[in-house]
Enzyme design. Structure first.
Site, PDB file in Angstrom:
ATOM      1  NE  ARG A 123      27.873 -52.597  35.925  1.00 25.05           N
ATOM      2  CZ  ARG A 123      27.424 -53.549  36.036  1.00 25.05           C
ATOM      3  NH1 ARG A 123      25.970 -53.185  35.849  1.00 25.05           N
ATOM      4  NH2 ARG A 123      27.630 -55.039  35.639  1.00 25.05           N
ATOM      5  N   GLY A 165      31.675 -52.805  29.520  1.00 22.99           N
ATOM      6  CA  GLY A 165      31.055 -54.662  29.492  1.00 22.99           C
ATOM      7  C   GLY A 165      30.434 -55.316  28.680  1.00 22.99           C
ATOM      8  N   GLY A 166      29.406 -55.993  28.923  1.00 28.08           N
ATOM      9  CA  GLY A 166      28.324 -57.279  28.487  1.00 28.08           C
ATOM     10  C   GLY A 166      27.263 -55.875  27.504  1.00 28.08           C
ATOM     11  CD  GLU A 170      46.667 -49.132   5.380  1.00 24.10           C
ATOM     12  OE1 GLU A 170      46.283 -48.584   5.105  1.00 24.10           O
ATOM     13  OE2 GLU A 170      46.997 -49.674   6.443  1.00 24.10           O
ATOM     14  CG  PHE A 211      33.599 -52.190  -1.928  1.00 29.22           C
ATOM     15  CD1 PHE A 211      32.432 -53.013  -1.205  1.00 29.22           C
ATOM     16  CD2 PHE A 211      34.789 -52.874  -2.889  1.00 29.22           C
ATOM     17  CE1 PHE A 211      33.187 -54.410  -1.242  1.00 29.22           C
ATOM     18  CE2 PHE A 211      35.595 -53.181  -2.425  1.00 29.22           C
ATOM     19  CZ  PHE A 211      34.137 -54.355  -1.343  1.00 29.22           C
ATOM     20  CD  GLU A 218      34.596 -41.131   0.284  1.00 28.36           C
ATOM     21  OE1 GLU A 218      35.563 -41.025  -0.138  1.00 28.36           O
ATOM     22  OE2 GLU A 218      33.952 -41.510  -0.005  1.00 28.36           O
ATOM     23  CD  GLN A 276      46.473 -45.133  37.837  1.00 24.60           C
ATOM     24  OE1 GLN A 276      46.879 -47.039  38.106  1.00 24.60           O
ATOM     25  NE2 GLN A 276      46.989 -44.382  38.245  1.00 24.60           N
ATOM     26  CD  GLN A 335      38.132 -54.068  27.165  1.00 27.19           C
ATOM     27  OE1 GLN A 335      37.235 -53.894  26.780  1.00 27.19           O
ATOM     28  NE2 GLN A 335      38.078 -55.180  28.403  1.00 27.19           N
TER      29      GLN A 335
END
Lengths: 388, 113
Positions: free
Chosen positions: A273, A344-345, A372, A162, A368, A284, A341
């Site tokens: 849209r 959409g498409g 965790e 990496f 980096e 909402q 989301q």
């Protein structure tokens, strides 16, 4: 904390924003959606503009020719220059330069002549070789590459993975275990020329990232003169550790910059849209996604600037930097996901940058230091002691 | 796992291109003896992915017997870079047309096989 920008900071942010809009976005429209590089002559042109702006070489100390800009202002700049398709991993296509291997500022005079100054002049490029196949989250203990003294030289054997840019770099920093100590107190940092016999880039490691691919390195009987030791023998991990902490603030800022752009796109789109006889913006469900985006952006930006201000005051900023990295990368991922989301498409297509950010943002929760490890760093600083 | 593109070459003609779908990926063109003369990719701006890129190549190579092979790959940019590096490693230089079209610095790879 005072987040009122100074007049100078306002001017810099405005200029950088204009630069991205006028120079980067039109250039990017002609490139492949996954492209990570621009033509060298274009990069030269962009660099000459940033030099004229007095903003080339962010992170380079003024005594080495960099602009005299504090960490907070650098963070504000990073928030702006990441706001384009390739911005997460190649902000403004490198037009603002950077310190590269900041550890070289602490190198010996001889090492500076050979490595640092050519980098600052743009004549040499470098890589940072820390992570190994045996692990990356706990490099101090995972490093298995061995360095054995042989007369005045050191012989290195092992592998790294990496590692970005090793295939193109002229030299790099490699960390190797040089004592029987199994922990952090037996690591030495070596400066390695990539044309030295025994240094081999074996393959490209393909990931979710579209650019700045990683590589795998094999080190076989690589002979390094003692003059190429950076810092002290067996005390190299402090060099790695310092770099990791320092890097967390701009790393977070890049994620937040992309999130800001994704949010801007989502707001713009939901207002044009129409579905079921009304604009998306009147739903909402969509409004809440926009609000959640904003909460994610503002909280992560707040913590990121807090870390930068602490760094500027010369205070210990490790907890804040870890918090900024964790929040920036996780919030950035959520914002891009919600923005997809809302689109959409279209959000799934390469017509928009969202799908690329979605892939690349996922890496940011690992790169980096994963979330965790950031929590571990914070816990260690808050509670004290060593965690295993 | 080999990192080379090792599928057998096919003759570059309409019949062999037709079944190839509009997917992203990389491809190589070669002379009849198998010597690679071009490495390219079908990226996000290709109209019909590998299918349309290879049709363009067929037009460009009209009258010249040419072989091709391809690999469907969503990470076409990094795979493309890898194929360029492998070619440079094997032959010491890049195909002439690639040099003209690809002004970026290509990295150095020293693969095991």
């Amino acid at each position: 904390m005072d987040y009122q920008l100074s007049e100078d900071q306002k001017l810099i942010v405005e200029n950088v924003r204009r630069f991205v809009k006028k120079e980067i976005l039109p250039l990017e429209e002609k490139l492949d959606p996954d492209a990570g590089e621009i033509a060298p002559e274009e990069k030269d042109r962009l660099t000459s503009i940033t030099r004229d702006m007095g903003l080339y070489g962010l992170g380079i100390p003024p005594e080495f020719g960099g602009p005299d800009i504090d960490v907070t202002t650098q963070t504000l700049i990073t928030l702006e220059i990441s706001q384009h398709r390739a911005g997460l991993y190649n902000p403004a296509y490198g037009a603002f330069g950077g310190a590269g291997l900041a550890q070289l500022f602490e190198a010996t005079e001889q090492q500076k002549e050979k490595y640092l100054f050519p980098v600052l002049r743009g004549e040499k490029t470098s890589f940072f070789g820390l992570t190994e196949p045996s692990g990356g989250s706990d490099p101090g203990r995972a490093i298995q590459t061995r360095g054995v003294q042989n007369g005045d030289d050191w012989i290195l054997n092992g592998a790294k993975i990496f590692i970005s840019g090793a295939d193109q770099a002229d030299f790099g920093i490699l960390f190797a275990r040089t004592s029987e100590d199994k922990g952090r107190n037996g690591i030495t940092c070596f400066l390695v020329d990539s044309d030295m016999p025994g240094f081999n880039v074996r393959r490209v490691v393909h990931t979710l990232r579209s650019t700045k691919y990683a590589t795998e390195i094999q080190i076989e009987d690589l002979r390094i003169p003692k003059e190429n030791i950076l810092g002290e023998v067996n005390k190299g991990f402090a060099i790695a550790s310092d770099r990791l902490a320092r890097q967390r603030i701009p790393y977070a800022a890049g994620c937040i910059g992309v999130a800001i752009k994704a949010q801007e796109m989502a707001i713009e789109y939901c207002k044009i849209r129409e579905t079921f006889g009304g604009m998306l913006s009147s739903r909402q469900a969509v409004q809440w996604m926009i609000v959640d985006n904003e909460i994610d952006i503002r909280t992560s930006k707040h913590i990121c600037l807090d870390a930068a201000q602490k760094a500027d005051r010369g205070e210990d900023f490790r907890t804040e930097a870890a918090m900024a990295k964790l929040l920036g990368s996780e919030a950035g991922g959520r914002v891009v996901d919600r923005s997809m989301q809302i689109h959409g498409g279209y959000g799934m297509t390469k017509d928009l940058p969202l799908e690329r950010w979605y892939r690349e943002m996922r890496i940011r929760r690992i790169g980096e230091g994963p979330s965790e490890v950031q929590r571990l760093v914070m816990a260690r600083n808050l509670i004290g002691g060593s965690f295993h | 796992m080999s990192i080379r593109l090792e599928k057998p070459f096919q003759v570059l003609n309409e019949e062999n291109i037709e079944p190839i779908q509009a997917q992203l990926g990389v491809y190589q063109l070669a002379e009849p003896n198998g010597y690679v003369i071009y490495i390219g990719y079908a990226g996000g701006r290709s109209l019909f992915g590998l299918n349309s890129e290879l049709k363009k190549e067929l037009e460009l190579r009209a009258g010249k017997e040419t072989l091709f092979r391809y690999e469907v790959n969503m990470q076409y940019i990094t795979r493309y870079e890898e194929l360029l590096m492998l070619h440079k490693s094997d032959f010491g230089e890049l195909p002439e047309r690639v040099v003209q079209e690809h002004p970026h610095k290509v990295g150095t790879l020293n693969p095991l096989s």
